[in-house]
Design an enzyme around this catalytic site. Sequence first.
Site, PDB file in Angstrom:
ATOM      1  N   ARG A   2       6.316 -27.288   7.560  1.00  0.00           N
ATOM      2  CA  ARG A   2       6.772 -26.730   6.290  1.00  0.00           C
ATOM      3  C   ARG A   2       8.038 -27.391   5.737  1.00  0.00           C
ATOM      4  O   ARG A   2       8.309 -27.281   4.548  1.00  0.00           O
ATOM      5  CB  ARG A   2       7.016 -25.226   6.447  1.00  0.00           C
ATOM      6  CG  ARG A   2       5.751 -24.450   6.771  1.00  0.00           C
ATOM      7  CD  ARG A   2       4.735 -24.527   5.645  1.00  0.00           C
ATOM      8  NE  ARG A   2       3.466 -23.896   6.002  1.00  0.00           N
ATOM      9  CZ  ARG A   2       2.414 -23.840   5.185  1.00  0.00           C
ATOM     10  NH1 ARG A   2       2.468 -24.393   3.996  1.00  0.00           N
ATOM     11  NH2 ARG A   2       1.297 -23.268   5.585  1.00  0.00           N
TER      12      ARG A   2
ATOM     13  N   ARG B  15       9.331 -23.432  20.653  1.00  0.00           N
ATOM     14  CA  ARG B  15       8.340 -24.483  20.446  1.00  0.00           C
ATOM     15  C   ARG B  15       7.573 -24.259  19.141  1.00  0.00           C
ATOM     16  O   ARG B  15       7.341 -25.190  18.361  1.00  0.00           O
ATOM     17  CB  ARG B  15       7.357 -24.517  21.615  1.00  0.00           C
ATOM     18  CG  ARG B  15       6.275 -25.575  21.458  1.00  0.00           C
ATOM     19  CD  ARG B  15       5.167 -25.371  22.467  1.00  0.00           C
ATOM     20  NE  ARG B  15       4.231 -26.482  22.464  1.00  0.00           N
ATOM     21  CZ  ARG B  15       3.131 -26.520  23.198  1.00  0.00           C
ATOM     22  NH1 ARG B  15       2.833 -25.503  23.974  1.00  0.00           N
ATOM     23  NH2 ARG B  15       2.320 -27.561  23.145  1.00  0.00           N
TER      24      ARG B  15
ATOM     25  N   ARG C 283      -1.794  -1.871  -6.836  1.00  0.00           N
ATOM     26  CA  ARG C 283      -1.189  -3.168  -6.516  1.00  0.00           C
ATOM     27  C   ARG C 283      -2.066  -4.350  -6.922  1.00  0.00           C
ATOM     28  O   ARG C 283      -1.603  -5.490  -6.986  1.00  0.00           O
ATOM     29  CB  ARG C 283      -0.892  -3.256  -5.013  1.00  0.00           C
ATOM     30  CG  ARG C 283      -2.127  -3.158  -4.143  1.00  0.00           C
ATOM     31  CD  ARG C 283      -1.794  -3.265  -2.669  1.00  0.00           C
ATOM     32  NE  ARG C 283      -2.914  -2.834  -1.831  1.00  0.00           N
ATOM     33  CZ  ARG C 283      -2.998  -3.051  -0.526  1.00  0.00           C
ATOM     34  NH1 ARG C 283      -2.036  -3.694   0.092  1.00  0.00           N
ATOM     35  NH2 ARG C 283      -4.022  -2.610   0.170  1.00  0.00           N
TER      36      ARG C 283
ATOM     37  N   ASN D 263       8.479 -18.296  19.369  1.00  0.00           N
ATOM     38  CA  ASN D 263       9.240 -18.989  20.401  1.00  0.00           C
ATOM     39  C   ASN D 263       9.763 -20.315  19.843  1.00  0.00           C
ATOM     40  O   ASN D 263       9.372 -20.747  18.749  1.00  0.00           O
ATOM     41  CB  ASN D 263       8.412 -19.184  21.682  1.00  0.00           C
ATOM     42  CG  ASN D 263       7.175 -20.033  21.464  1.00  0.00           C
ATOM     43  OD1 ASN D 263       7.251 -21.161  20.985  1.00  0.00           O
ATOM     44  ND2 ASN D 263       6.020 -19.498  21.842  1.00  0.00           N
TER      45      ASN D 263
ATOM     46  N   ARG E 111       0.834  -1.203   0.000  1.00  0.00           N
ATOM     47  CA  ARG E 111       0.000   0.000   0.000  1.00  0.00           C
ATOM     48  C   ARG E 111       0.870   1.254   0.000  1.00  0.00           C
ATOM     49  O   ARG E 111       0.555   2.247  -0.662  1.00  0.00           O
ATOM     50  CB  ARG E 111      -0.915  -0.003   1.212  1.00  0.00           C
ATOM     51  CG  ARG E 111      -1.820   1.216   1.313  1.00  0.00           C
ATOM     52  CD  ARG E 111      -2.688   1.158   2.552  1.00  0.00           C
ATOM     53  NE  ARG E 111      -3.615   2.284   2.608  1.00  0.00           N
ATOM     54  CZ  ARG E 111      -4.410   2.552   3.641  1.00  0.00           C
ATOM     55  NH1 ARG E 111      -4.393   1.767   4.720  1.00  0.00           N
ATOM     56  NH2 ARG E 111      -5.216   3.593   3.613  1.00  0.00           N
TER      57      ARG E 111
END
Length: 232
Positions: A182, A173, A155, A171, A106
């Site tokens: 992933r 964990r 855009r 964190n 933006r």
Amino acid sequence: MEVKLRPELSTSNPDDAAILAGRGDYIEDSLVDKNVHDVLEGVDTDSDVYDPDEAAKDLHKKLISRGHFGCYEHPQAFFVAEGVSRVTMAQVTRHRLMSFDVQSMRYCNFSDAEPVIPNSFEENDVQGELEQHWMESIDRYNHLIDEGVPKEDARFVLPLATKVNMSFSANARTLMHFIDMRDAGDVQGADTENPEGAYEFARQVLEEAEDWAPETFATYKKHAKGSSKKAP
């Protein structure tokens, strides 16, 4: 694409933070005046001679192997990334226990941006199609801005191949869970070795995390990789 952990903005001594918190669950004494070496005394190890380093490794193994991930929520890591496609950005920002900031389309001008081109386009000799589409989109983007259309509306014509920069924190964990989800064979990019996909993103996150919290992530890789899927 490049992902980097910023150690000066992350928890220092992350391995020790997890050890102190985890050991505190199993001892009667308060942690107020305890350091890591204090709480490691009494940890069972394979050696007859007490070694604080070996005791720490053994405790990491016990905690992670048992699925006691809670104490790994205390160390916090801050990352920056550049050149991330909007496709990859959409995938990684679905992890709600991570915090993200993404370069704004933006407010920033993308007239000089470059596209992300997956390996599969080159392998199938269709790279030119994406490049042509990209140039046409950039031309339309610049034309709209010249005509007075705000960047936040111009855009809309930019492709998902557009690169953006971002920052994020999590964190330890949550990083384990992110990597489990992933850095897997069914993730986009894993089968094509796409250097710009979510699979590569997670691989770089793991490499950075191993440097930041070596004992935590060495233990995770050896004893628990894949197990935190059920405990995000």
